[in-house]
Design an enzyme around this catalytic site. Structure first.
Site, short mmCIF file in Angstrom:
data_model
loop_
_atom_site.label_atom_id
_atom_site.label_comp_id
_atom_site.label_asym_id
_atom_site.label_seq_id
_atom_site.Cartn_x
_atom_site.Cartn_y
_atom_site.Cartn_z
N GLU A 1 0.82 -1.22 0.00
CA GLU A 1 0.00 0.00 0.00
C GLU A 1 0.85 1.27 0.00
O GLU A 1 0.71 2.14 0.88
CB GLU A 1 -0.98 -0.02 1.17
CG GLU A 1 -1.96 -1.18 1.08
CD GLU A 1 -3.00 -1.22 2.20
OE1 GLU A 1 -2.88 -0.41 3.15
OE2 GLU A 1 -3.92 -2.04 2.11
N GLU B 1 -4.86 -8.57 -0.53
CA GLU B 1 -5.71 -8.48 0.66
C GLU B 1 -7.15 -8.28 0.19
O GLU B 1 -7.40 -7.48 -0.72
CB GLU B 1 -5.33 -7.30 1.55
CG GLU B 1 -3.94 -7.37 2.17
CD GLU B 1 -3.62 -6.14 3.02
OE1 GLU B 1 -4.56 -5.37 3.33
OE2 GLU B 1 -2.44 -5.94 3.34
#
Length: 560
Positions: free
Chosen positions: A173, A293
Site C-alpha cells: 500500500e 488483501e
C-alpha cells in the site's frame, strides 16, 4: 545471512520443486518451468498472516497475536489454503546502517521455511514501512531509496536459494506525502518497483527468475493507478512479474455508512467493475493478478458491522467472480477470523461460505432474517431465493426435516413460510432467535434463516457525557441496521455530514447483551452545541424508532 538447510531447499530440492503444479502450462522458452500465470493460479486461495510480522512493535506478538507456531501453518494448509502472505515490517529491526537484526531475519526465515515445507506458496514483502518512512520519499528521496535498497538486498540474499514457491512483493500500500501530484507519485512508484526488480534479479540464483509482485500506488485498482503499473511492467519486459491490488469492497457497504446496509446492485457493480478492470489490463495481457488483501473494512471493529446474510452474499459473489476473471485472492486475517491457538473459525458460516466459493456457487437469499411479530398473529413470510444455479433439496430445523407444502412452499425462486409453521417454530415467542432453519441445496453451502420473534424496540431517556453516553434500549428481539442523525432544519449532524446515515461502530454501537446503544465521542465531536439532533434508528425488521439528543458542552441529554 546465509540460510540453513532447515529453512531452505537445497539446490537439488529447488530443481525438484520446479514442477510446482502437475499439468500446468509452461512459459515459452523455459521448458519445465511453470508460467507466471500457472503459478498464480495454483496459489488460489491465499491467506494473510496479518498483524504479526507486520506489527510495528518489538516482535511478532506486539499487536496482540500469539507467536506463530508450525501447527498454525499446518492448520492454514489443512483449511484448504494454497498460499500464505506473510507481511513483514522491517524498520524497527534495522540498525543505523540499515542492517536487519539477524535474529529477526532468522525468525522470518523459520516461519517461511515451515510454510514452504507444507507445500504452500509464500509471499513476503516490505509492509508497514510504507507509512513509517517510505512515504517521505518526495522530501527524503536518497535516504528512502538507500534504505529500501538495503532491505531488499539483504532479504534477496537471505532467501536467494529458497524454493520458487516463495514470491517477493515490493511494498505494501505505497503512497507519498509532500509530492507535487500524480505525475511525481507515478515516477516515484515506478522507481521503487524498478529498484526492487533490479536488486532481486541481480542477487542471482533462483532470484533471477523468481516471481516478483508489483503493487500499484496505494495498491489501488483505479484505472490511472492500473495504467501506471502497466507502464512499469511493460518497460521491465520480464515474464515473471505479477500485479497486485487490494479489495475491501464498496466503501459505504464495507463500513456500513450512508445507508448501504445490503449487498445490492451498486455494491456488486463496484466489485465487478474492479475485477473486470484488473483482468482486462493484466490477466488478458499475460500478467497474473493477486488480490493481496481482501475483506470488509468494518471487520477492523467487529464482524457484526455488516449483517450476517449480507456479509455472506458479498463473499459468495467475490469468490465466484474472482474465479470467472482468473484472479487469485488472499484473505486478510489479522487474527479475528482463524484463532491462532485453537485453530477454530470465529465465524464458521463465513469461513464455510468463503471456502465453498473457491470452487462452486452457493444459493443465497434476499435475507437471512425472518421476523415474527409477538404482539400480532403470525403471518406468511415470503423470501426470494438467489439460487445461482442450485436446486433446493430440503429445509431443516436442526436435524429435523421440514415438510414441503406444510412447513414451506417453493414456487420458482419464492420461498414462503406459512403462518402456522412460523407459529410452531417460534414456540413460546420469547424475544430473539427461536429457530435457525438450514436450507440445503444440491451444491454449495446451506443458507441459514434465523426465525426471530420481535416487537417494536423501545428506547428510554438518559443523561451522560460526550465521552460516555449510552441510551437504554429494549431491543425486543430486533437488530439495528443503521442510524440517521439530523438537526431540526433537516441538515445532517455528526461526522461525514454528506450523509444522514452514520458509520456503524464508529458513531454508534448497539450492545444487545447490555440493552444499550452507545453514542461515541467521535459522533459528539461533530455535533453542534445546544442544537438538538433527531436520531432515527433503522432496524432489520423494517421498524424505525426516533430519539433526540442534545449536547451542552460535555453534557448530553437523550429524550425518547
Amino acid at each position: 545471512m546465509t540460510l540453513t538447510r532447515r529453512h531452505l531447499l537445497t539446490a537439488a530440492g529447488v530443481a525438484a520443486s520446479a514442477a510446482l503444479v502437475p499439468g500446468v502450462a509452461h512459459a515459452a522458452g523455459t521448458p519445465g518451468r511453470p508460467s507466471a500465470q500457472s503459478v498464480v493460479d495454483a496459489m488460489q486461495p491465499g491467506w494473510n498472516l496479518g498483524n504479526t510480522f507486520d506489527a510495528t512493535g518489538a516482535d511478532e506478538t506486539s499487536w496482540g497475536n500469539p507467536q506463530v507456531t508450525r501447527e498454525l501453518i499446518r492448520a492454514v494448509k489443512a483449511n484448504g489454503f494454497n498460499s500464505i502472505r506473510i507481511p513483514v515490517t522491517w524498520v524497527q529491526h534495522l540498525d543505523s546502517a540499515n542492517v536487519i537484526d539477524p535474529a529477526y531475519l532468522a525468525r522470518v526465515q523459520e516461519v517461511v521455511g515451515w510454510a514452504l515445507a507444507e507445500r504452500l506458496y509464500v509471499l513476503i514483502n516490505v509492509h508497514h514501512d510504507s507509512w513509517q518512512w517510505v512515504m517521505t520519499m518526495p522530501t527524503d528521496h536518497d535516504a528512502v531509496l538507500a534504505r529500501f535498497t538495503a532491505i531488499w538486498t539483504q532479504v534477496a540474499e537471505a532467501f536467494r536459494n529458497a524454493s520458487p514457491r516463495l514470491l517477493f512483493e515490493s511494498v505494501n500500500e505505497p503512497f507519498f506525502n509532500g509530492s507535487s501530484g500524480d505525475a511525481q507519485n507515478a515516477t516515484l512508484m515506478n522507481e521503487l518497483n524498478t529498484t526492487f526488480h533490479q536488486v532481486v534479479r541481480a542477487s542471482g540464483g533462483p532470484n533471477a527468475t523468481r516471481l516478483l509482485v508489483l503493487p500499484t500506488l496505494h495498491t489501488s485498482p483505479d484505472q490511472p493507478r492500473v495504467d501506471e503499473l502497466t507502464a512499469t511492467v511493460t518497460a521491465l519486459g520480464d515474464p515473471n512479474l505479477v500485479a497486485t491490488v487490494h479489495f475491501y469492497g464498496f466503501w459505504p457497504f464495507s463500513v456500513n455508512i450512508a445507508g448501504f446496509t445490503r449487498f445490492d446492485a451498486t455494491v456488486q457493480k463496484d466489485l465487478t467493475d474492479i475485477f473486470d478492470r484488473v483482468h482486462n489490463a493484466y490477466v488478458a495481457n499475460g500478467i497474473p493478478v493477486i488480490i493481496g488483501e481482501y475483506g470488509l473494512l468494518g471487520f477492523d471493529r467487529s464482524l457484526n458491522v455488516i449483517e450476517q446474510g449480507e456479509k455472506l452474499k458479498f463473499f459468495e459473489f467475490l469468490g465466484y467472480y474472482a474465479r470467472q476473471q482468473r484472479i487469485t485472492t488472499m484473505w486478510w486475517d489479522n487474527g479475528q477470523h482463524l484463532n491462532r491457538t485453537t485453530f477454530q473459525w470465529s465465524d464458521p458460516d463465513l469461513a464455510a461460505q468463503i471456502k465453498s466459493s473457491w470452487c462452486v456457487r452457493s444459493a443465497t437469499a434476499a435475507t437471512d432474517l425472518v421476523f415474527v411479530g409477538k404482539s400480532a398473529p403470525a403471518a406468511d413470510q415470503t423470501v426470494t431465493l438467489n439460487l445461482n444455479g442450485a436446486k433446493l433439496t430440503g429445509i431443516f430445523d436442526d436435524r429435523k426435516r421440514l415438510v414441503p407444502g406444510r412447513d414451506y412452499v417453493l414456487s420458482g425462486d419464492q420461498l414462503t413460510f406459512p403462518a402456522a409453521a412460523l407459529a410452531r417454530l417460534t414456540g413460546d415467542q420469547a424475544y430473539g432467535v427461536n429457530a435457525v432453519l438450514s436450507a440445503r441445496f444440491d451444491r454449495g453451502v446451506p443458507w441459514k434463516f434465523r426465525v426471530i420473534t420481535n416487537d417494536l424496540p423501545v428506547l428510554q431517556s438518559a443523561t451522560g457525557t460526550t465521552s460516555a453516553f449510552k441510551l437504554p434500549a429494549a431491543f425486543n428481539g430486533d437488530l439495528v441496521a443503521t442510524m440517521e442523525a439530523k438537526y431540526a432544519d433537516g441538515s445532517y449532524a455528526g461526522p461525514q455530514n454528506w450523509t444522514s446515515y452514520k458509520e456503524f461502530a464508529i458513531t454508534f454501537s448497539p450492545d444487545y447483551a447490555a440493552n444499550t446503544i452507545a453514542l461515541t465521542d467521535t459522533f459528539f465531536t461533530e455535533v453542534a452545541d445546544d442544537a438538538p439532533v433527531t436520531l432515527t434508528f433503522h432496524f432489520w425488521s423494517g421498524a424505525t424508532v426516533q430519539y433526540t439528543v442534545a449536547r451542552s458542552g460535555g453534557a448530553v441529554t437523550g429524550t425518547a
